[in-house]
Design a protein around this motif. Structure first.
Motif, PDB file in Angstrom:
ATOM      1  N   GLY A  41       0.286  -9.299  -5.823  1.00 36.53           N
ATOM      2  CA  GLY A  41      -0.639  -9.040  -4.731  1.00 36.53           C
ATOM      3  C   GLY A  41      -0.958 -10.286  -3.923  1.00 36.53           C
ATOM      4  O   GLY A  41      -1.106 -10.231  -2.697  1.00 36.53           O
ATOM      5  N   TRP A  42      -1.055 -11.431  -4.581  1.00 36.29           N
ATOM      6  CA  TRP A  42      -1.367 -12.688  -3.906  1.00 36.29           C
ATOM      7  C   TRP A  42      -0.109 -13.290  -3.276  1.00 36.29           C
ATOM      8  O   TRP A  42      -0.172 -13.866  -2.196  1.00 36.29           O
ATOM      9  CB  TRP A  42      -1.991 -13.660  -4.899  1.00 36.29           C
ATOM     10  CG  TRP A  42      -3.328 -13.200  -5.365  1.00 36.29           C
ATOM     11  CD1 TRP A  42      -4.547 -13.525  -4.841  1.00 36.29           C
ATOM     12  CD2 TRP A  42      -3.595 -12.288  -6.449  1.00 36.29           C
ATOM     13  NE1 TRP A  42      -5.558 -12.883  -5.517  1.00 36.29           N
ATOM     14  CE2 TRP A  42      -5.009 -12.123  -6.517  1.00 36.29           C
ATOM     15  CE3 TRP A  42      -2.800 -11.604  -7.367  1.00 36.29           C
ATOM     16  CZ2 TRP A  42      -5.615 -11.303  -7.461  1.00 36.29           C
ATOM     17  CZ3 TRP A  42      -3.402 -10.780  -8.314  1.00 36.29           C
ATOM     18  CH2 TRP A  42      -4.800 -10.644  -8.349  1.00 36.29           C
ATOM     19  N   PRO A  53      -2.331  -4.449   4.264  1.00 32.02           N
ATOM     20  CA  PRO A  53      -2.170  -5.124   2.974  1.00 32.02           C
ATOM     21  C   PRO A  53      -1.222  -4.397   2.026  1.00 32.02           C
ATOM     22  O   PRO A  53      -0.534  -5.030   1.217  1.00 32.02           O
ATOM     23  CB  PRO A  53      -3.599  -5.150   2.413  1.00 32.02           C
ATOM     24  CG  PRO A  53      -4.484  -5.042   3.598  1.00 32.02           C
ATOM     25  CD  PRO A  53      -3.750  -4.172   4.573  1.00 32.02           C
ATOM     26  N   MET A  54      -1.172  -3.065   2.114  1.00 25.88           N
ATOM     27  CA  MET A  54      -0.275  -2.314   1.236  1.00 25.88           C
ATOM     28  C   MET A  54       1.186  -2.585   1.582  1.00 25.88           C
ATOM     29  O   MET A  54       2.057  -2.529   0.712  1.00 25.88           O
ATOM     30  CB  MET A  54      -0.565  -0.813   1.336  1.00 25.88           C
ATOM     31  CG  MET A  54      -1.845  -0.380   0.627  1.00 25.88           C
ATOM     32  SD  MET A  54      -1.819  -0.744  -1.159  1.00 25.88           S
ATOM     33  CE  MET A  54      -0.546   0.385  -1.698  1.00 25.88           C
ATOM     34  N   LEU A  57       1.988  -5.867  -0.076  1.00 23.68           N
ATOM     35  CA  LEU A  57       2.141  -5.623  -1.508  1.00 23.68           C
ATOM     36  C   LEU A  57       3.478  -4.959  -1.803  1.00 23.68           C
ATOM     37  O   LEU A  57       4.179  -5.335  -2.752  1.00 23.68           O
ATOM     38  CB  LEU A  57       0.995  -4.742  -2.005  1.00 23.68           C
ATOM     39  CG  LEU A  57       1.067  -4.298  -3.470  1.00 23.68           C
ATOM     40  CD1 LEU A  57       1.123  -5.497  -4.401  1.00 23.68           C
ATOM     41  CD2 LEU A  57      -0.125  -3.402  -3.806  1.00 23.68           C
ATOM     42  N   THR A 264      -2.489  -5.859 -10.137  1.00 25.63           N
ATOM     43  CA  THR A 264      -2.305  -5.443  -8.747  1.00 25.63           C
ATOM     44  C   THR A 264      -2.900  -4.067  -8.503  1.00 25.63           C
ATOM     45  O   THR A 264      -3.602  -3.832  -7.514  1.00 25.63           O
ATOM     46  CB  THR A 264      -0.809  -5.451  -8.396  1.00 25.63           C
ATOM     47  OG1 THR A 264      -0.290  -6.777  -8.562  1.00 25.63           O
ATOM     48  CG2 THR A 264      -0.582  -5.003  -6.961  1.00 25.63           C
ATOM     49  N   TYR A 265      -2.648  -3.130  -9.426  1.00 25.79           N
ATOM     50  CA  TYR A 265      -3.099  -1.750  -9.261  1.00 25.79           C
ATOM     51  C   TYR A 265      -4.624  -1.651  -9.243  1.00 25.79           C
ATOM     52  O   TYR A 265      -5.223  -1.055  -8.341  1.00 25.79           O
ATOM     53  CB  TYR A 265      -2.520  -0.902 -10.395  1.00 25.79           C
ATOM     54  CG  TYR A 265      -2.941   0.552 -10.386  1.00 25.79           C
ATOM     55  CD1 TYR A 265      -2.380   1.447  -9.496  1.00 25.79           C
ATOM     56  CD2 TYR A 265      -3.891   1.020 -11.297  1.00 25.79           C
ATOM     57  CE1 TYR A 265      -2.758   2.792  -9.490  1.00 25.79           C
ATOM     58  CE2 TYR A 265      -4.267   2.354 -11.309  1.00 25.79           C
ATOM     59  CZ  TYR A 265      -3.699   3.230 -10.399  1.00 25.79           C
ATOM     60  OH  TYR A 265      -4.073   4.560 -10.394  1.00 25.79           O
ATOM     61  N   THR A 267      -6.838  -4.063  -8.840  1.00 22.05           N
ATOM     62  CA  THR A 267      -7.491  -4.900  -7.832  1.00 22.05           C
ATOM     63  C   THR A 267      -7.270  -4.381  -6.418  1.00 22.05           C
ATOM     64  O   THR A 267      -8.213  -4.258  -5.631  1.00 22.05           O
ATOM     65  CB  THR A 267      -6.975  -6.353  -7.929  1.00 22.05           C
ATOM     66  OG1 THR A 267      -7.195  -6.844  -9.253  1.00 22.05           O
ATOM     67  CG2 THR A 267      -7.693  -7.246  -6.930  1.00 22.05           C
ATOM     68  N   HIS A 268      -6.018  -4.042  -6.081  1.00 25.00           N
ATOM     69  CA  HIS A 268      -5.675  -3.709  -4.699  1.00 25.00           C
ATOM     70  C   HIS A 268      -5.661  -2.201  -4.421  1.00 25.00           C
ATOM     71  O   HIS A 268      -5.645  -1.797  -3.257  1.00 25.00           O
ATOM     72  CB  HIS A 268      -4.317  -4.313  -4.348  1.00 25.00           C
ATOM     73  CG  HIS A 268      -4.305  -5.812  -4.388  1.00 25.00           C
ATOM     74  ND1 HIS A 268      -4.675  -6.596  -3.332  1.00 25.00           N
ATOM     75  CD2 HIS A 268      -3.997  -6.673  -5.397  1.00 25.00           C
ATOM     76  CE1 HIS A 268      -4.577  -7.873  -3.656  1.00 25.00           C
ATOM     77  NE2 HIS A 268      -4.168  -7.947  -4.912  1.00 25.00           N
ATOM     78  N   GLN A 387       7.568  -0.541  -9.815  1.00 25.72           N
ATOM     79  CA  GLN A 387       6.472  -0.981  -8.957  1.00 25.72           C
ATOM     80  C   GLN A 387       6.682  -0.611  -7.487  1.00 25.72           C
ATOM     81  O   GLN A 387       5.745  -0.120  -6.838  1.00 25.72           O
ATOM     82  CB  GLN A 387       6.257  -2.485  -9.115  1.00 25.72           C
ATOM     83  CG  GLN A 387       5.746  -2.844 -10.506  1.00 25.72           C
ATOM     84  CD  GLN A 387       5.288  -4.278 -10.596  1.00 25.72           C
ATOM     85  OE1 GLN A 387       4.761  -4.832  -9.649  1.00 25.72           O
ATOM     86  NE2 GLN A 387       5.488  -4.884 -11.752  1.00 25.72           N
ATOM     87  N   THR A 391       4.129   2.088  -5.830  1.00 26.92           N
ATOM     88  CA  THR A 391       3.380   1.594  -4.668  1.00 26.92           C
ATOM     89  C   THR A 391       3.644   2.454  -3.445  1.00 26.92           C
ATOM     90  O   THR A 391       2.725   2.772  -2.679  1.00 26.92           O
ATOM     91  CB  THR A 391       3.756   0.129  -4.382  1.00 26.92           C
ATOM     92  OG1 THR A 391       3.511  -0.672  -5.537  1.00 26.92           O
ATOM     93  CG2 THR A 391       2.930  -0.430  -3.221  1.00 26.92           C
TER      94      THR A 391
END
Length: 437
Positions: A41-42, A53-54, A57, A264-265, A267-268, A387, A391
């Motif tokens: 994510g970062w 943002p997605m 990611l 990631t899941y 948090t984001h 992932q 996502t």
């Protein structure tokens, strides 16, 4: 009785440094490969900037997945090298490839400095890591398996899973520490690089440890040096290779969505504190580390290994929907950690004991290649795509439960493949191999 005890004690003393050495460096290598997922994510914000943002990611986890595409190539090259030249030489080669990949990622300037060359450089680093990880699994597993007796292989091989889970645990705890110690801006701009720098310890430590491994315990046969392992593997053992590849889904898809994707899941996607996501990964890794040796010992005591694997893979398949229902409808820290721990209990036997099942199904001259190729292909097809697929499903549907739509069917594929997979434990106990000694 006393004589048997002395033989057992001598065998244990001989095996201990082999298991410790291979497990320790496997931990460092897998740490270098998987820490990218924990901080995806970062990393996405630094190298794949986008208004959504997605989308950033998605590009980051896709780059993580690209590393898996090169794992089969690494398995072919390093696995064949291990079968023709020796396990120890192949393990040393994988160390330097992983170091090169980690240096590339850790030192790469962000998109704001390098432009398009930044994501390209990150991609190159992931490819190098993929090559290294692809050959690591087969050579290390074959080395340990051939050094020990049939009656202890489940337990001995379980330490490979312990080392891999240990890599996730170290990365997750480090992520939790960084997320608590650094501001969100610092973590996003430079804090995520710290684990990659720490991972460079693999260079001096890995080289020292693996150069001290005894070569004679795993020396390739003279006949094997003149063969092309891949040709023999596909020609004589194609069915076993295909089934082994399918059995990987239940080992990698839950692992990469539960252990690696959780920071990631949560948090984001679920918008929980970053520390909760890293703690979830840490709990999953800790459970895998604790359960794997117990499952290995149980598999060694049972007359057959497959029933334990069928039970574990079946339960994993059935638990996917309830676990993600809990994660999405009751996302408090305690509930999240409990759900992740429950899922990990059944993933552990699928990984450790599953590797033994595949190793025993293949002859020594193609064993490292077979395990490496089947694992790398399975991880590339199932784990590497997990992932990006989940996502994408979340982005398209807006439903966090969409993760389960991919994980459960993938686990069911492995369960069906295990039903048809051949088990050779009894034959090996009656006619033990001597060609690799």
């Amino acid at each position: 009785m006393v004589s048997d005890f002395r033989v057992t004690l001598s065998s244990a003393r001989r095996l201990r440094p082999i298991v410790i050495a291979t497990s320790l460096v496997s931990c460092l290598e897998i740490f270098g490969f998987t820490v990218f997922a924990l901080f995806a994510g970062w990393i996405g914000g630094q190298f794949f900037p986008a208004t959504d943002p997605m989308v950033s990611l998605l590009l980051a986890v896709s780059t993580f997945g690209v590393g898996f595409l090169f794992r089969p190539l690494g398995a072919l090259l390093i696995g064949a090298y291990a079968d023709r030249v020796g396990r120890r030489a192949a393990l040393s080669l994988s160390i330097w490839l992983m170091v090169a990949g980690m240096v590339t990622v850790a030192a790469c300037p962000p998109y704001s400095v390098m432009g398009l060359m930044a994501p390209v450089t990150i991609l190159v680093g992931r490819l190098l890591q993929g090559l290294a990880a692809g050959g690591e699994i087969g050579a290390a597993a074959a080395y340990v398996m051939e050094a020990g007796p049939v009656s202890r292989r489940g337990y001995l091989l379980s330490w490979q899973l312990v080392s891999q889970a240990g890599a996730v645990l170290i990365g997750a705890l480090l992520g939790a520490l960084l997320s608590r110690s650094l501001s969100a801006e610092s973590l996003a701009t430079w804090g995520w690089r710290i684990p990659f720098v720490i991972g460079l310890l693999i260079a001096p430590l890995g080289w020292y440890v693996r150069r001290r491994l005894p070569e004679d315990a795993v020396r390739a046969t003279s006949a094997g040096r003149h063969r092309v392992p891949l040709v023999e593997l596909c020609g004589k053992h194609g069915k076993t290779l295909a089934l082994a590849t399918l059995t990987i889904a239940v080992r990698t898809v839950p692992a990469y969505t539960i252990s690696y994707f959780m920071p990631t899941y949560l948090t984001h996607v679920m918008h929980l504190p970053a520390v909760t996501g890293f703690l979830a990964s840490a709990v999953s890794a800790l459970v895998l580390m604790l359960v794997a040796p117990l499952a290995g010992r149980l598999a060694d005591r049972l007359p057959r290994r497959k029933p334990l694997l069928l039970l574990a893979s079946g339960m994993t398949t059935l638990l996917v929907y309830p676990v993600f229902h809990v994660l999405t409808h009751a996302p408090d820290t305690v509930t999240v950690l409990a759900a992740v721990a429950l899922m990990s209990v059944f993933v552990a036997p699928c990984s450790g004991v599953g590797t033994v099942l595949v190793l025993e199904a293949l002859p020594a001259q193609v064993r490292a290649s077979g395990v490496a190729v089947s694992f790398a292909l399975g991880v590339a097809v199932f784990g590497g795509t997990a992932q990006p697929i989940v996502t994408s499903l979340i982005k398209w549907t807006g439903d966090p439960m969409a993760v389960a739509w991919y994980v459960a069917p993938a686990c069911l594929v492995s369960f069906c493949a295990l039903l048809f997979f051949p088990e050779r434990r009894r034959q090996l106990e009656l006619t033990p191999e001597t060609s690799v000694r």
